[in-house]
Design an enzyme around this catalytic site. Sequence first.
Site, PDB file in Angstrom:
ATOM      1  N   ASP A   1      64.460  77.871 -14.502  1.00 20.48           N
ATOM      2  CA  ASP A   1      65.874  77.558 -14.406  1.00 20.48           C
ATOM      3  C   ASP A   1      66.848  78.812 -13.756  1.00 20.48           C
ATOM      4  O   ASP A   1      66.122  80.035 -13.615  1.00 20.48           O
ATOM      5  CB  ASP A   1      66.280  77.703 -15.994  1.00 20.48           C
ATOM      6  CG  ASP A   1      67.737  77.338 -16.188  1.00 20.48           C
ATOM      7  OD1 ASP A   1      68.027  76.192 -16.627  1.00 20.48           O
ATOM      8  OD2 ASP A   1      68.663  78.308 -16.076  1.00 20.48           O
TER       9      ASP A   1
ATOM     10  N   HIS B   1      68.740  80.903 -23.151  1.00 24.39           N
ATOM     11  CA  HIS B   1      69.758  81.877 -23.462  1.00 24.39           C
ATOM     12  C   HIS B   1      69.810  82.147 -25.274  1.00 24.39           C
ATOM     13  O   HIS B   1      70.158  83.186 -25.512  1.00 24.39           O
ATOM     14  CB  HIS B   1      71.118  81.578 -23.056  1.00 24.39           C
ATOM     15  CG  HIS B   1      71.022  81.537 -21.595  1.00 24.39           C
ATOM     16  ND1 HIS B   1      70.611  82.410 -20.743  1.00 24.39           N
ATOM     17  CD2 HIS B   1      71.591  80.399 -20.995  1.00 24.39           C
ATOM     18  CE1 HIS B   1      70.867  81.860 -19.522  1.00 24.39           C
ATOM     19  NE2 HIS B   1      71.344  80.679 -19.597  1.00 24.39           N
TER      20      HIS B   1
HETATM   21 ZN   LIG Z   1      70.518  77.452 -16.286  1.00 26.51          ZN
END
Ligand SMILES: [Zn+2]
Length: 381
Positions: free
Chosen positions: A178, A142
């Site tokens: 993910d 992220h």
């Molecule tokens: Zn994650």
Amino acid sequence: MSTPDPAWYSHELCFWHDPGPGSGYVPVGPGIEPLRQFAVDPDLRRAEGLVRASGVMDRFTAVTPTPASDEDLRLVHTPEHIERVEAASAIGAGDAGVYAHVNYHSAQAARLAAGACVQATTDVLDGRFHRAYCLVRPPGHHAEPDRAMALCLYNNVAIAARAAQRHGVRRVLILDWDVHHGNGIQRVFYEDPDVLYISIHQDGLFPAASGLVMETGAGAGAGSTLNVPLPAGSGHEAYLAVVSRVVEPAARAFGPGLILVAAGVDAGGHDPMGRMMCTSRTLHAMTSMMCRLAGELTGGRIVFAHEGGYSAWYQPTLVLSTASAIAGLPAPYDPFLHSLEHLPGQRLQRHQNRVIEHLEAHHPLLTEQSAPVRPGARSGR
Ligand SMILES: [Zn+2]
């Protein structure tokens, strides 16, 4: 290559990073009783312990990584971002970005996490090992060039991809399974034709409105982003269908010289952050498929890096399963499998298949399958 020659990168200090007291992923504040945040690292240490106790670690060469240098971090991040992470960590608490809390050890842990991925990548490219696994914290996918986000301080896999290019590889495939969308990786390479970013994630989970099928890259990078936003509830067959019908053909069309996998385990069926139903068998099968694909396309060169994973009890088994596949071993015993594998939604559902069919019909790398590979493809090394 008959027997895999894998290496394992981890560092004790990565386990000392702790985002501090909170409840779930939310720090203590109005209405939030202190508990502990996700991604605290006794859980990850237990994962490594299970790999060791099972004997699977004996198949790996253990490597203690060195921290990423400023030069490494600046392959992706701005100097101001690096200074913010270092300053917050030096104080010993606080948010280095958006939901990216730190403690005293976080800056060094983050440098070691990025450094592990860079070192694993260069070691694999130098032929020291065929495959590598990096059990690192904090996670990275992220983190954007100029801000930390959602537990991620530095974008470990993106930095590794840039390090691979610095090392002479032209084309890099990044697969990210993910359960969340890797907005940071996507942003770094969105206009880069030489890095194909493929993300398999839960549709609409996090970040909001990120990772849509129509996000396929821009400018020179048009066609080099491929998002697979699966509906909540997707399980074993949906994930394997995506790898065989989307990831493999797209990778063949792209022609990478190296494969990196952002190998979070939060698509596991017991994860509190996601609503997917993957099992240890899913992770083992996907990891094996990617290792075979690397054998076909990149001379076997592939590096896996841990990302998210928040089930205290299931994460160790999922990490063990990933490690077993990397080492060329069968799927390990999974004491939790019975609670997941017979759920009806483990079969590919029609509404999940529609996402795959849409990509097969519209994504540039998949619609060009009958044509020769793109100019420059297969010259990725
Ligand atoms: Zn994650």
